[in-house]
Design a protein around this motif. Structure first.
Motif, PDB file in Angstrom:
ATOM      1  N   LYS A 101      -2.977  35.162  19.089  1.00 58.35           N
ATOM      2  CA  LYS A 101      -3.089  35.960  20.307  1.00 58.35           C
ATOM      3  C   LYS A 101      -4.518  36.410  20.467  1.00 58.35           C
ATOM      4  O   LYS A 101      -5.114  36.979  19.557  1.00 58.35           O
ATOM      5  CB  LYS A 101      -2.171  37.174  20.237  1.00 58.35           C
ATOM      6  CG  LYS A 101      -0.715  36.821  20.272  1.00 58.35           C
ATOM      7  CD  LYS A 101       0.114  38.076  20.228  1.00 58.35           C
ATOM      8  CE  LYS A 101       1.585  37.708  20.238  1.00 58.35           C
ATOM      9  NZ  LYS A 101       2.434  38.874  20.095  1.00 58.35           N
ATOM     10  N   LYS A 102      -5.071  36.149  21.633  1.00 58.04           N
ATOM     11  CA  LYS A 102      -6.447  36.559  21.878  1.00 58.04           C
ATOM     12  C   LYS A 102      -6.448  37.991  22.396  1.00 58.04           C
ATOM     13  O   LYS A 102      -5.683  38.343  23.292  1.00 58.04           O
ATOM     14  CB  LYS A 102      -7.108  35.629  22.874  1.00 58.04           C
ATOM     15  CG  LYS A 102      -7.257  34.251  22.277  1.00 58.04           C
ATOM     16  CD  LYS A 102      -8.097  33.366  23.124  1.00 58.04           C
ATOM     17  CE  LYS A 102      -8.212  32.027  22.433  1.00 58.04           C
ATOM     18  NZ  LYS A 102      -8.535  30.958  23.283  1.00 58.04           N
ATOM     19  N   PRO A 103      -7.310  38.829  21.816  1.00 54.41           N
ATOM     20  CA  PRO A 103      -7.337  40.222  22.243  1.00 54.41           C
ATOM     21  C   PRO A 103      -7.883  40.385  23.651  1.00 54.41           C
ATOM     22  O   PRO A 103      -8.746  39.623  24.082  1.00 54.41           O
ATOM     23  CB  PRO A 103      -8.274  40.875  21.222  1.00 54.41           C
ATOM     24  CG  PRO A 103      -9.073  39.761  20.657  1.00 54.41           C
ATOM     25  CD  PRO A 103      -8.248  38.529  20.782  1.00 54.41           C
ATOM     26  N   THR A 119      -4.740  44.137  16.580  1.00 53.02           N
ATOM     27  CA  THR A 119      -5.542  42.937  16.806  1.00 53.02           C
ATOM     28  C   THR A 119      -6.262  42.516  15.530  1.00 53.02           C
ATOM     29  O   THR A 119      -6.378  41.322  15.242  1.00 53.02           O
ATOM     30  CB  THR A 119      -6.548  43.164  17.950  1.00 53.02           C
ATOM     31  OG1 THR A 119      -5.827  43.596  19.105  1.00 53.02           O
ATOM     32  CG2 THR A 119      -7.308  41.893  18.281  1.00 53.02           C
ATOM     33  N   LYS A 157      -4.350  49.394  19.282  1.00 51.37           N
ATOM     34  CA  LYS A 157      -4.710  48.041  19.701  1.00 51.37           C
ATOM     35  C   LYS A 157      -5.727  47.430  18.733  1.00 51.37           C
ATOM     36  O   LYS A 157      -5.621  46.247  18.378  1.00 51.37           O
ATOM     37  CB  LYS A 157      -5.273  48.062  21.131  1.00 51.37           C
ATOM     38  CG  LYS A 157      -5.576  46.700  21.697  1.00 51.37           C
ATOM     39  CD  LYS A 157      -4.325  45.894  21.931  1.00 51.37           C
ATOM     40  CE  LYS A 157      -4.661  44.604  22.662  1.00 51.37           C
ATOM     41  NZ  LYS A 157      -3.525  43.704  22.739  1.00 51.37           N
ATOM     42  N   GLU A 204     -10.210  32.516  16.972  1.00 49.77           N
ATOM     43  CA  GLU A 204     -10.074  32.659  18.425  1.00 49.77           C
ATOM     44  C   GLU A 204      -9.824  31.325  19.116  1.00 49.77           C
ATOM     45  O   GLU A 204      -9.286  31.294  20.218  1.00 49.77           O
ATOM     46  CB  GLU A 204     -11.296  33.365  18.985  1.00 49.77           C
ATOM     47  CG  GLU A 204     -11.313  34.811  18.541  1.00 49.77           C
ATOM     48  CD  GLU A 204     -12.331  35.639  19.266  1.00 49.77           C
ATOM     49  OE1 GLU A 204     -13.257  35.085  19.885  1.00 49.77           O
ATOM     50  OE2 GLU A 204     -12.175  36.862  19.219  1.00 49.77           O
ATOM     51  N   LEU A 225     -14.291  43.332  17.341  1.00 55.71           N
ATOM     52  CA  LEU A 225     -13.296  43.910  18.249  1.00 55.71           C
ATOM     53  C   LEU A 225     -13.900  44.989  19.143  1.00 55.71           C
ATOM     54  O   LEU A 225     -13.570  45.074  20.329  1.00 55.71           O
ATOM     55  CB  LEU A 225     -12.112  44.465  17.455  1.00 55.71           C
ATOM     56  CG  LEU A 225     -11.328  43.415  16.657  1.00 55.71           C
ATOM     57  CD1 LEU A 225     -10.187  44.077  15.897  1.00 55.71           C
ATOM     58  CD2 LEU A 225     -10.827  42.297  17.539  1.00 55.71           C
ATOM     59  N   HIS A 263      -4.749  39.934  13.105  1.00 54.92           N
ATOM     60  CA  HIS A 263      -4.831  38.496  13.398  1.00 54.92           C
ATOM     61  C   HIS A 263      -6.005  37.846  12.663  1.00 54.92           C
ATOM     62  O   HIS A 263      -6.052  36.621  12.531  1.00 54.92           O
ATOM     63  CB  HIS A 263      -4.964  38.240  14.895  1.00 54.92           C
ATOM     64  CG  HIS A 263      -3.762  38.668  15.667  1.00 54.92           C
ATOM     65  ND1 HIS A 263      -2.547  38.028  15.578  1.00 54.92           N
ATOM     66  CD2 HIS A 263      -3.577  39.692  16.530  1.00 54.92           C
ATOM     67  CE1 HIS A 263      -1.672  38.639  16.352  1.00 54.92           C
ATOM     68  NE2 HIS A 263      -2.272  39.642  16.936  1.00 54.92           N
TER      69      HIS A 263
END
Length: 140
Positions: free
Chosen positions: A135-137, A44, A40, A129, A30, A47
């Protein structure tokens, strides 16, 4: 610190260290994406590190025959271990599978299979991914 004899570590203890090892791979990923805000980052990361995500990854490993027999043995050692904690916001079986996932990472770490550990971690990140439902960061 030297790594312990992985053969003698119980499934819950392997999951304990494996959870931390997997979390480090996710956090590094990340940060490499450019995420910097704590909220954030935390949002993230879920996930990747949630019980549901880990159970999904195990299903993909099984479908693609990605693990060796010995790796499956250590997954099962974690999955089948008697835990004194209960699942939070997830089904018991999903929680047990995620414990097995973490035990697998713990096994690879404690047995000093660093190249395989990194390969598996990157495969897991790429697999998550690639899922349209995940959800893609976005950076920052």
């Amino acid at each position: 610190m030297t790594r312990a004899n992985y053969q003698q570590i119980n499934g819950i203890a392997l999951a304990y260290i494996g959870d931390a090892v997997w979390e480090v791979f996710v956090r590094e990923h990340l940060l490499e994406l450019g995420l910097t805000k704590p909220n954030k980052l935390q949002h993230t990361a879920t996930h990747y590190v949630s019980a549901k995500a880990q159970a999904f990854l195990i299903s993909q490993m099984e479908e693609q025959e990605y693990l060796t027999e010995e790796e499956w043995t250590f997954f099962k050692k974690g999955r089948n271990a008697k835990s004194h904690t209960s699942a939070k916001n997830t089904a018991v079986m999903t929680y047990r599978i995620s414990t097995g996932f973490e035990a697998l990472f713990g096994y690879l770490y404690t047995s000093e299979q660093d190249a395989r550990l990194a390969e598996l971690a990157h495969w897991c990140i790429d697999t998550i991914e690639a899922q349209p439902a995940m959800k893609k960061p976005r950076s920052r």
